[in-house]
Structures are given as structure tokens and as C-alpha cells.
Design a protein around this motif. Structure first.
Motif, PDB file in Angstrom:
ATOM      1  N   LEU A  99      -2.109  -3.063   7.563  1.00  0.00           N
ATOM      2  CA  LEU A  99      -2.071  -2.297   6.877  1.00  0.00           C
ATOM      3  C   LEU A  99      -1.929  -0.773   7.455  1.00  0.00           C
ATOM      4  O   LEU A  99      -2.973  -0.574   7.602  1.00  0.00           O
ATOM      5  CB  LEU A  99      -3.638  -2.630   5.802  1.00  0.00           C
ATOM      6  N   PHE A 100      -1.315  -0.310   6.684  1.00  0.00           N
ATOM      7  CA  PHE A 100      -0.980   1.630   7.364  1.00  0.00           C
ATOM      8  C   PHE A 100      -0.912   1.765   6.464  1.00  0.00           C
ATOM      9  O   PHE A 100      -0.320   1.852   5.416  1.00  0.00           O
ATOM     10  CB  PHE A 100       0.824   1.132   8.100  1.00  0.00           C
ATOM     11  N   ASN A 101      -0.817   3.164   6.350  1.00  0.00           N
ATOM     12  CA  ASN A 101      -0.762   4.457   5.764  1.00  0.00           C
ATOM     13  C   ASN A 101      -0.329   5.025   6.053  1.00  0.00           C
ATOM     14  O   ASN A 101       0.507   5.742   7.195  1.00  0.00           O
ATOM     15  CB  ASN A 101      -2.242   4.986   5.434  1.00  0.00           C
ATOM     16  N   PRO A 102       1.497   5.077   5.352  1.00  0.00           N
ATOM     17  CA  PRO A 102       2.590   6.334   5.489  1.00  0.00           C
ATOM     18  C   PRO A 102       2.124   8.318   5.608  1.00  0.00           C
ATOM     19  O   PRO A 102       2.883   9.064   7.067  1.00  0.00           O
ATOM     20  CB  PRO A 102       3.451   6.310   4.671  1.00  0.00           C
ATOM     21  N   LEU A 103       1.627   8.151   4.601  1.00  0.00           N
ATOM     22  CA  LEU A 103       1.338   9.483   4.631  1.00  0.00           C
ATOM     23  C   LEU A 103      -0.224   9.825   6.420  1.00  0.00           C
ATOM     24  O   LEU A 103      -0.111  10.910   5.877  1.00  0.00           O
ATOM     25  CB  LEU A 103      -0.077   9.546   3.402  1.00  0.00           C
ATOM     26  N   ALA A 104      -0.491   8.979   6.795  1.00  0.00           N
ATOM     27  CA  ALA A 104      -1.709   9.336   8.275  1.00  0.00           C
ATOM     28  C   ALA A 104      -1.183   9.781   8.985  1.00  0.00           C
ATOM     29  O   ALA A 104       0.535   9.393   8.947  1.00  0.00           O
ATOM     30  CB  ALA A 104      -2.458   8.386   7.709  1.00  0.00           C
ATOM     31  N   GLY A 105      -1.474  10.902   9.769  1.00  0.00           N
ATOM     32  CA  GLY A 105      -0.813  11.686  10.686  1.00  0.00           C
ATOM     33  C   GLY A 105       0.615  12.477  10.377  1.00  0.00           C
ATOM     34  O   GLY A 105       1.149  12.736  11.385  1.00  0.00           O
ATOM     35  N   ASN A 106       0.115  13.268   9.430  1.00  0.00           N
ATOM     36  CA  ASN A 106       0.551  14.095   8.657  1.00  0.00           C
ATOM     37  C   ASN A 106       2.263  13.401   8.311  1.00  0.00           C
ATOM     38  O   ASN A 106       3.328  13.822   8.513  1.00  0.00           O
ATOM     39  CB  ASN A 106       0.888  15.225   9.694  1.00  0.00           C
TER      40      ASN A 106
END
Length: 290
Positions: A6-13
């Protein structure tokens, strides 16, 4: 076995998906299936499809974990839950003394006995801490800036400008396990489950998550003017602000309520809530302590 990532594409700028793909070389003993958290319609449908041997892998920053622990019924299934940090701040990782490129590790031990916070009649669990005062103000300004630029937000610069020009200290009452104290000219009043928040600020250097006593800690930075507060503020990143006992108090307990005399922004693991005058925290006390 399948790793459900499950990944958050908004993470890590905005580099969350790119960083999550590094798991292709880190998780090679099973199939890998990727799920975009921004497109997921709740966690329940996915969790119901897991086979007993499948592994859930949560990738993102501290806010991603916070959303999971408040929206997913993770106690209802027994599958392993791993965490792989792809955020920009990663205070949770820092608190565990793990490097920024740490391999995926089990999240379950850190989801036990979590504290909860009640704000505006709503109660939720939190991972790192509650920021109230200049820290909430910084998140409020940072949220506005992210809406106008794709450049990384400099929270330290926001804090300095806020201390000098924009943020005005408040009068606060802090109640810890039934004992109430009043403070004037309060700049900060966060309550912490771990040591770090705000991208590396060690605001409660002696606080330990999952500590045997099951307590949380509130740091009150108060009483001084702008210039002295500004001089002391950078020392929070090393936890050395506690040496200034004339303007810093650390209060520890199981039930803590902080009240401000005017509405101020508050942040919960980086999520901003505007116009708050009070929050209450209840520690997740281990069964042996109850």
C-alpha cells in the motif's frame, strides 16, 4: 505468498510511488501487488481478500501510518504488517533509531497500546504526537504553501518567521492526572507518545513509546519573549531545550488536557486541525498497569 504493498504517492514530496518500487529488490520471496492509497476505497475490501500467508506492506510517511491505524481494523486479521518509510520527515523511524533507508520491518509491535486524542468531540489514535502552538501554526502555513508550490516546505523557516512576527503566545492550563497548572506566554504545548515530531525535533527527549508505565509527556515552552524563545528554539532538535528549566516544563502522566485561551491550529502526526481551544490525551496503558 503475496506482498500487498500500500503506497502513498504523495509521500516524500510526491515520490512515494517511485520509492515504493524499491521493494522490487527488497521483497523477492513472494509476489508483489501494489495498491495506491489515494485510490483505495477504504481498507476493509482489501483486507478481506488476504490469504493467511499474505503480508501487508505499508509505505509512506508518518501520516500514512496514522491514517491506517485510525481507518483500518487491523486487530481483526492476523496477517503480518510491514512498514517501509518513503516519507520526508519520518519521525517514527527516527524515534526507533533506524536509518532513513531501513529495510521493511514489522509494524505490529508499535500498534499496541496507542494513546488517543480527543479534539472537537472526535477521538482518534496517534503514533508520534500532538502539536499545539507554534507547531500547529507551522503546519497550517505549510498546508497553504503546498497548495501553491511543489517545492519542499521549510518548516524551520516558517517557525522562525512565526516566532518573530506572526504567532502570538497564549495562556494555557494543563491538567495531568487531575493536577492543573496554568502557564502564561505559551509558545508550545505538544503531548508526545515518542520523542520526535516536526521533522526531527526531539521535544520530549525522555519519552519512550511503549514504556512500562504507559505514560505520555507534554512539553510546555512558556514565559519568555520572542528573542529568547527564538534563541532556545533550535536546541529542540537535540533535546537540549529542557536545560532551560525557567521556560520549559515536561509533564508526564496517563491523562492530559491542554486548554488555550484562544483558538489555535493543532496537528496530529502532521494532520492539521484549525481553530482548536482544547485537546485531551489518554495514554494507551498496558494491561499490567491498569
Amino acid at each position: 505468498m503475496t506482498y500487498h504493498i500500500l503506497f502513498n504517492p504523495l509521500a516524500g514530496n510526491g515520490k512515494g510511488e517511485e520509492r515504493a518500487k524499491r521493494l522490487e529488490t527488497l521483497l523477492t520471496d513472494g509476489a508483489r501487488c501494489y495498491h495506491d492509497l489515494t485510490k483505495l476505497n477504504g481498507y476493509a475490501p482489501l483486507l478481506r481478500t488476504l490469504e493467511p500467508q499474505d503480508v501487508l506492506v505499508l509505505t509512506g510517511g508518518d501520516g500514512t501510518i496514522n491514517r491506517f491505524l485510525n481507518e483500518a481494523d487491523y486487530d481483526a486479521f492476523e496477517n503480518e504488517i510491514l512498514y517501509y518509510a518513503t516519507g520526508s520527515g519520518n519521525d517514527f523511524l527516527h524515534d526507533l533509531d533506524k536509518p532513513a533507508d531501513a529495510a521493511p520491518f514489522s509494524l505490529r509491535p508499535y500498534l499496541k497500546n496507542l494513546p488517543s486524542v480527543t479534539v472537537n468531540g472526535q477521538t482518534r489514535r496517534f503514533l508520534n504526537g500532538i502539536g499545539y502552538g507554534i507547531d500547529g501554526y507551522c503546519c497550517e502555513v505549510g498546508d497553504r504553501l503546498r497548495g501553491t508550490t511543489d517545492k519542499p516546505v521549510n518548516y524551520t523557516a516558517i517557525a522562525i518567521k512565526g516566532l518573530l512576527f506572526h504567532y502570538h503566545p497564549v495562556r494555557a492550563t494543563v491538567t495531568v492526572d487531575g493536577q492543573t497548572r496554568t502557564f502564561r506566554r505559551v509558545w508550545l504545548a505538544p503531548t508526545m507518545h515518542g520523542r520526535f515530531y516536526g521533522g526531527g525535533m526531539m521535544v520530549t527527549s525522555d519519552q519512550r513509546r511503549n514504556n512500562p508505565a504507559g505514560t505520555v509527556s507534554t512539553c510546555v515552552l512558556y514565559g519568555s519573549g520572542k528573542l529568547k524563545t527564538l534563541l532556545v528554539f533550535p536546541s529542540i532538535f537535540k533535546g537540549e531545550h529542557v536545560k532551560h528549566e525557567e521556560m520549559v516544563q515536561i509533564l508526564t502522566g496517563h491523562e492530559i488536557t491542554v486548554r488555550f485561551d484562544r483558538p489555535t491550529a493543532l496537528q496530529i502526526d502532521g494532520e492539521t486541525i484549525l481553530g482548536v481551544t482544547e485537546y485531551s490525551v489518554r495514554a494507551g496503558v498496558p494491561a499490567a498497569v491498569v
